[in-house]
Enzyme design. Structure first.
Site, mmCIF file in Angstrom:
data_model
loop_
_atom_site.group_PDB
_atom_site.id
_atom_site.type_symbol
_atom_site.label_atom_id
_atom_site.label_comp_id
_atom_site.label_asym_id
_atom_site.label_seq_id
_atom_site.Cartn_x
_atom_site.Cartn_y
_atom_site.Cartn_z
ATOM 1 N N VAL A 99 -8.506 24.456 12.620
ATOM 2 C CA VAL A 99 -7.165 24.994 12.825
ATOM 3 C C VAL A 99 -6.226 23.809 12.979
ATOM 4 C CG1 VAL A 99 -5.694 26.423 14.290
ATOM 5 C CG2 VAL A 99 -8.125 27.002 14.023
ATOM 6 N N CYS A 100 -5.073 23.875 12.298
ATOM 7 C CA CYS A 100 -4.034 22.854 12.480
ATOM 8 C C CYS A 100 -4.620 21.487 12.121
ATOM 9 C CB CYS A 100 -3.510 22.956 13.911
ATOM 10 S SG CYS A 100 -1.928 22.153 14.232
ATOM 11 N N THR A 101 -4.356 20.467 12.922
ATOM 12 C CA THR A 101 -4.834 19.120 12.605
ATOM 13 C C THR A 101 -6.318 18.929 12.907
ATOM 14 O OG1 THR A 101 -3.974 18.418 14.742
ATOM 15 C CG2 THR A 101 -2.590 18.005 12.820
ATOM 16 N N GLY A 102 -6.999 19.996 13.271
ATOM 17 C CA GLY A 102 -8.455 19.939 13.289
ATOM 18 C C GLY A 102 -9.011 19.544 11.921
ATOM 19 N N ALA A 149 -3.693 26.511 8.547
ATOM 20 C CA ALA A 149 -2.457 25.753 8.748
ATOM 21 C C ALA A 149 -2.205 25.579 10.256
ATOM 22 C CB ALA A 149 -1.311 26.456 8.030
#
Lengths: 210, 210
Positions: A99-102, A149
């Site tokens: 998730v996200c910048t993961g 995203a």
């Protein structure tokens, strides 16, 4: 069904908690939040702490891996022990997700080379630096790797995954359980929809926070 | 601007974390998570722990109060110390808000008598038992009391509140920061949309959990 959501200092808590609240509803779900060592892990704002209930070393595999992002994802890209663990979990997992910048952490672990993937809108170049092809979709499923995203997209990602893990009825029941019938009062959840004034304000806020 | 999100055993973490991730983006936001005493508070699944950074007694007032729900909201309706504190915070707060069954706690504190309010779809009768008029909207704003429907609705509630607290640009920038551009893969986030099969499955899951 084991679901691991690794924690590290500087996560964005919603990246972890959104998927958690969906996936924990599934039959036989067994969720753990491991970290380098058990204990409280502070978020990127150093305000909210989540409890790591276990250590990375406690697990020799998982069915599902959900890697959250946050400001701490940047240094985490250089955490050799974390990256080695991510790679090892991925090798046997049914699904590896972020998730996200993961996704930057998955990228740093070498899992996204040549693959379509997404990330928070502010970190596209960082994702591509790991050899991924940035794809402007909210949830990107490629093989058994799913990237989402920014932040709140983890809920949509988890519902997509829930259907593949448990079928249509349990997945829809999870959506109903968390009453996910989104009705945002305005429509500025992506850079193109937000418009220049909101984008400029958001960029300035990000700059000031570092 | 002080924002207090009280924790108690058995909360649903997304009820707290959704609004947190929105409201913390606002200028001068200072968020605390108080509990009866500082330390880790476990959620309703006894899986995820959130760190209470402070005790109720540490605060003599707040600008914004956000009361989350969860399975623990039911016993919390009888927690005299918590209810007294909620009433005291409300007396001076600019905004008193709840997510999901957090509204049962506001109700038990006597704050919803004769007021339109909402809650998780499964607890309408419990809300009305406190003298509130159940209102089938995702976010209900009446005076300075804002109640939200189940779990994920706290994000929509917080965006609505963010605009009133800080104006349109910061509120929209918060939506952009968490990339809240929801795209659920199916549409069963409310009882009417979910249909009978999903509703029956969800009800059975709730029963088995108690």
């Amino acid at each position: 069904m084991r679901i691991l959501i690794p924690l590290f200092p500087g996560i964005t808590t919603l990246d972890a908690v959104g998927p958690y609240e969906v996936l924990r509803q599934l039959p036989d779900a067994e969720v753990h939040f491991p970290a380098a060592e058990p204990g409280v892990v502070l978020d990127g704002a150093e305000t909210l702490g989540l409890r790591a209930d276990s250590a990375f070393g406690d697990f020799d595999g998982t069915d599902v891996l959900v890697v959250p992002g946050g400001p701490g994802a940047r240094p985490a890209q250089h955490d050799a022990a974390l990256l080695e663990w991510i790679g090892r979990m991925h090798a046997a997992a049914r699904w590896t997700t972020s998730v996200c910048t993961g996704s930057l952490i998955l990228g740093a672990a070498g899992l996204l080379r040549g693959l379509d993937a997404t990330t928070h809108w502010s970190t596209i170049a960082d994702l591509e630096a790991h050899g991924a092809r940035y794809t402007e979709e909210r949830v990107v499923v490629r093989g058994n790797v799913v990237t989402a995203a920014g932040v709140s997209s983890g809920i949509d990602m988890a519902l997509t995954l829930a259907e593949r893990l448990a079928g249509p009825v349990p997945a829809r029941a999870a959506q109903l359980a968390i009453e996910y019938d989104p009705q945002p009062p305005f429509d500025s959840g992506s850079p193109s929809k937000a418009g220049p004034e909101v984008r400029a304000y958001a960029a300035e806020r990000r700059r000031r926070r570092g």
